[in-house]
Design a protein around this motif. Structure first.
Motif, PDB file in Angstrom:
ATOM      1  N   TRP A   1     152.326  80.001  18.460  1.00 11.67           N
ATOM      2  CA  TRP A   1     153.021  80.626  19.583  1.00 11.67           C
ATOM      3  C   TRP A   1     153.288  79.601  20.688  1.00 11.67           C
ATOM      4  CZ3 TRP A   1     151.688  81.844  24.734  1.00 11.67           C
ATOM      5  CH2 TRP A   1     152.554  82.758  25.350  1.00 11.67           C
ATOM      6  N   LEU A   2     152.272  78.728  20.917  1.00 11.26           N
ATOM      7  CA  LEU A   2     152.405  77.670  21.919  1.00 11.26           C
ATOM      8  C   LEU A   2     153.505  76.689  21.538  1.00 11.26           C
ATOM      9  CD1 LEU A   2     148.837  76.692  23.129  1.00 11.26           C
ATOM     10  CD2 LEU A   2     150.830  77.168  24.550  1.00 11.26           C
ATOM     11  N   LYS A   3     153.529  76.343  20.242  1.00  6.25           N
ATOM     12  CA  LYS A   3     154.549  75.410  19.751  1.00  6.25           C
ATOM     13  C   LYS A   3     155.942  75.999  19.965  1.00  6.25           C
ATOM     14  CE  LYS A   3     152.511  72.440  16.222  1.00  6.25           C
ATOM     15  NZ  LYS A   3     152.188  72.410  14.793  1.00  6.25           N
ATOM     16  N   ARG A   4     156.046  77.285  19.679  1.00  9.33           N
ATOM     17  CA  ARG A   4     157.330  77.965  19.828  1.00  9.33           C
ATOM     18  C   ARG A   4     157.762  77.946  21.304  1.00  9.33           C
ATOM     19  NH1 ARG A   4     156.917  83.255  16.464  1.00  9.33           N
ATOM     20  NH2 ARG A   4     156.418  81.875  14.735  1.00  9.33           N
ATOM     21  N   LEU A   5     156.785  78.202  22.169  1.00 10.06           N
ATOM     22  CA  LEU A   5     157.063  78.231  23.606  1.00 10.06           C
ATOM     23  C   LEU A   5     157.508  76.847  24.101  1.00 10.06           C
ATOM     24  CD1 LEU A   5     156.839  80.328  25.941  1.00 10.06           C
ATOM     25  CD2 LEU A   5     154.717  79.179  26.565  1.00 10.06           C
ATOM     26  N   SER A   6     156.855  75.807  23.615  1.00  9.57           N
ATOM     27  CA  SER A   6     157.230  74.463  24.059  1.00  9.57           C
ATOM     28  C   SER A   6     158.634  74.113  23.572  1.00  9.57           C
ATOM     29  CB  SER A   6     156.217  73.426  23.598  1.00  9.57           C
ATOM     30  OG  SER A   6     156.215  73.362  22.196  1.00  9.57           O
ATOM     31  N   LYS A   7     158.987  74.645  22.373  1.00  9.52           N
ATOM     32  CA  LYS A   7     160.349  74.429  21.863  1.00  9.52           C
ATOM     33  C   LYS A   7     161.361  75.104  22.789  1.00  9.52           C
ATOM     34  CE  LYS A   7     159.874  73.760  16.919  1.00  9.52           C
ATOM     35  NZ  LYS A   7     159.754  74.527  15.684  1.00  9.52           N
ATOM     36  N   VAL A   8     161.047  76.326  23.223  1.00  6.24           N
ATOM     37  CA  VAL A   8     161.939  77.067  24.128  1.00  6.24           C
ATOM     38  C   VAL A   8     162.134  76.273  25.414  1.00  6.24           C
ATOM     39  CG1 VAL A   8     162.147  79.138  25.570  1.00  6.24           C
ATOM     40  CG2 VAL A   8     161.419  79.353  23.184  1.00  6.24           C
ATOM     41  N   PHE A   9     161.033  75.719  25.941  1.00  5.60           N
ATOM     42  CA  PHE A   9     161.127  74.927  27.171  1.00  5.60           C
ATOM     43  C   PHE A   9     161.979  73.684  26.965  1.00  5.60           C
ATOM     44  CE2 PHE A   9     157.429  77.282  28.969  1.00  5.60           C
ATOM     45  CZ  PHE A   9     158.059  77.632  30.155  1.00  5.60           C
ATOM     46  N   ALA A  10     161.824  73.066  25.790  1.00  6.94           N
ATOM     47  CA  ALA A  10     162.603  71.863  25.490  1.00  6.94           C
ATOM     48  C   ALA A  10     164.093  72.203  25.471  1.00  6.94           C
ATOM     49  CB  ALA A  10     162.162  71.279  24.149  1.00  6.94           C
ATOM     50  N   VAL A  11     164.427  73.322  24.846  1.00  8.51           N
ATOM     51  CA  VAL A  11     165.836  73.752  24.774  1.00  8.51           C
ATOM     52  C   VAL A  11     166.359  74.030  26.188  1.00  8.51           C
ATOM     53  CG1 VAL A  11     167.368  75.609  24.006  1.00  8.51           C
ATOM     54  CG2 VAL A  11     165.709  74.636  22.411  1.00  8.51           C
ATOM     55  N   LEU A  12     165.552  74.703  27.003  1.00  9.46           N
ATOM     56  CA  LEU A  12     165.963  75.009  28.381  1.00  9.46           C
ATOM     57  C   LEU A  12     166.191  73.721  29.175  1.00  9.46           C
ATOM     58  CD1 LEU A  12     163.765  78.064  29.409  1.00  9.46           C
ATOM     59  CD2 LEU A  12     166.242  77.997  29.160  1.00  9.46           C
ATOM     60  N   ALA A  13     165.297  72.757  28.986  1.00  8.73           N
ATOM     61  CA  ALA A  13     165.409  71.483  29.703  1.00  8.73           C
ATOM     62  C   ALA A  13     166.697  70.771  29.317  1.00  8.73           C
ATOM     63  CB  ALA A  13     164.202  70.606  29.404  1.00  8.73           C
ATOM     64  N   VAL A  14     167.011  70.777  28.014  1.00  4.95           N
ATOM     65  CA  VAL A  14     168.243  70.133  27.535  1.00  4.95           C
ATOM     66  C   VAL A  14     169.464  70.851  28.111  1.00  4.95           C
ATOM     67  CG1 VAL A  14     169.669  69.696  25.491  1.00  4.95           C
ATOM     68  CG2 VAL A  14     167.225  69.181  25.438  1.00  4.95           C
TER      69      VAL A  14
ATOM     70  N   MET B   1     138.860  84.784  13.142  1.00  3.90           N
ATOM     71  CA  MET B   1     138.781  83.980  14.369  1.00  3.90           C
ATOM     72  C   MET B   1     139.687  82.756  14.250  1.00  3.90           C
ATOM     73  SD  MET B   1     137.369  84.712  17.108  1.00  3.90           S
ATOM     74  CE  MET B   1     137.248  83.880  18.639  1.00  3.90           C
ATOM     75  N   GLU B   2     139.452  82.055  13.126  1.00  7.44           N
ATOM     76  CA  GLU B   2     140.254  80.841  12.857  1.00  7.44           C
ATOM     77  C   GLU B   2     141.750  81.188  12.760  1.00  7.44           C
ATOM     78  OE1 GLU B   2     140.121  76.915  12.897  1.00  7.44           O
ATOM     79  OE2 GLU B   2     138.388  78.236  13.000  1.00  7.44           O
ATOM     80  N   VAL B   3     142.054  82.302  12.153  1.00  5.74           N
ATOM     81  CA  VAL B   3     143.437  82.762  11.939  1.00  5.74           C
ATOM     82  C   VAL B   3     144.098  83.034  13.288  1.00  5.74           C
ATOM     83  CG1 VAL B   3     144.877  84.576  10.945  1.00  5.74           C
ATOM     84  CG2 VAL B   3     142.900  83.742   9.681  1.00  5.74           C
ATOM     85  N   LEU B   4     143.325  83.662  14.157  1.00 10.90           N
ATOM     86  CA  LEU B   4     143.834  84.012  15.482  1.00 10.90           C
ATOM     87  C   LEU B   4     144.209  82.753  16.277  1.00 10.90           C
ATOM     88  CD1 LEU B   4     144.058  86.776  17.096  1.00 10.90           C
ATOM     89  CD2 LEU B   4     142.128  85.898  18.394  1.00 10.90           C
ATOM     90  N   ARG B   5     143.317  81.735  16.201  1.00  5.32           N
ATOM     91  CA  ARG B   5     143.550  80.498  16.949  1.00  5.32           C
ATOM     92  C   ARG B   5     144.819  79.815  16.425  1.00  5.32           C
ATOM     93  NH1 ARG B   5     138.385  77.320  16.872  1.00  5.32           N
ATOM     94  NH2 ARG B   5     137.531  79.147  17.880  1.00  5.32           N
ATOM     95  N   LEU B   6     144.950  79.843  15.081  1.00  2.00           N
ATOM     96  CA  LEU B   6     146.122  79.245  14.463  1.00  2.00           C
ATOM     97  C   LEU B   6     147.399  79.948  14.952  1.00  2.00           C
ATOM     98  CD1 LEU B   6     145.068  77.938  11.128  1.00  2.00           C
ATOM     99  CD2 LEU B   6     147.521  77.906  11.556  1.00  2.00           C
ATOM    100  N   GLY B   7     147.296  81.266  15.046  1.00  2.00           N
ATOM    101  CA  GLY B   7     148.419  82.067  15.526  1.00  2.00           C
ATOM    102  C   GLY B   7     148.785  81.665  16.941  1.00  2.00           C
ATOM    103  N   ASN B   8     147.796  81.462  17.768  1.00  2.00           N
ATOM    104  CA  ASN B   8     148.019  81.045  19.153  1.00  2.00           C
ATOM    105  C   ASN B   8     148.738  79.706  19.215  1.00  2.00           C
ATOM    106  OD1 ASN B   8     147.052  83.208  20.459  1.00  2.00           O
ATOM    107  ND2 ASN B   8     145.001  82.391  20.808  1.00  2.00           N
ATOM    108  N   MET B   9     148.291  78.771  18.362  1.00  2.00           N
ATOM    109  CA  MET B   9     148.888  77.435  18.319  1.00  2.00           C
ATOM    110  C   MET B   9     150.373  77.534  17.995  1.00  2.00           C
ATOM    111  SD  MET B   9     146.897  74.835  18.928  1.00  2.00           S
ATOM    112  CE  MET B   9     147.404  73.440  17.935  1.00  2.00           C
TER     113      MET B   9
END
Ligand SMILES: [Zn+2]
Length: 202
Positions: free
Chosen positions: A11-24, A1-9
């Motif tokens: 993935w979210l971090k990666r997604l926010s990085k993608v958005f940051a790159v797109l914004a730039v 359970m804990e592992v899954l949540r960490l995995g989600n986090m």
């Protein structure tokens, strides 16, 4: 359970990085003017999807189609054939765009001298050559209509020593075609009804 949540986090971090790159990237596009380039290509791409013009306005005013001697494919020495039509007029006669479209090239070459190229519907390219000079304030990417002056009749390029004329070429995606059958006379400036009434009064 804990592992899954960490995995989600992660993935979210990666997604926010993608958005940051797109914004730039978006910011850079706007700052460098590259967004204008994208917009221009989008407009030209839209033009390509339209069917080509079947009627072209005579590029020189006060010249009728009848006055153009057909020299399409006439031999031009060194095995070359004439890939267009020559329209003779006094030096300095304004050259109007034969179509609506966008200017894609303004420049000099050995044969054509000073030239302007316009892309129109269906991706056809209209080529104006031997210009004495370019119209003021014309730029690559400018939208043009059949009322836009592109330049003035001259003898630049291999027209040196010949009577001043416009070399007019039409290029499809597969090569040059004869512009003459497509050309149509420009309608002389029409007298408005009001002017006509005034004339009848006089
Ligand atoms: Zn020519």
């Amino acid at each position: 359970m804990e592992v899954l949540r960490l995995g989600n986090m992660r993935w979210l971090k990666r997604l926010s990085k993608v958005f940051a790159v797109l914004a730039v990237m978006l910011f850079l596009l706007v700052v460098t003017g590259a967004s204008d380039t994208l917009l221009f290509y989008a407009r030209v791409a839209r033009l390509y999807t339209r069917s080509p013009d079947t009627k072209l306005a005579m590029p020189l005013e006060n010249i009728s189609k009848k006055e153009v001697a057909d020299t399409w494919q006439a031999p031009r020495g060194d095995g070359r054939r004439h890939e267009g039509q020559d329209i003779f007029a006094a030096r300095g006669t304004p050259i109007l765009s034969a179509t609506n479209g966008y200017i894609i090239k303004i420049g000099e070459n050995n044969l054509g001298g000073q030239t302007v190229s316009v892309v129109g519907a269906g991706g056809r390219v209209y080529y104006y050559a031997h210009l004495d000079s370019y119209a003021k304030n014309i730029h690559v990417r400018d939208r043009v209509t059949t009322r836009t002056v592109l330049g003035y009749v001259g003898t630049t390029g291999n027209a040196q020593g010949t009577p001043p004329h416009l070399h007019f070429g039409v290029y499809t995606l597969t090569g040059a075609i004869n512009p003459l059958p497509l050309l149509s006379d420009r309608v002389a400036p029409t007298v408005t009804r009001r002017q006509r009434n005034q004339l009848s009064v006089l």
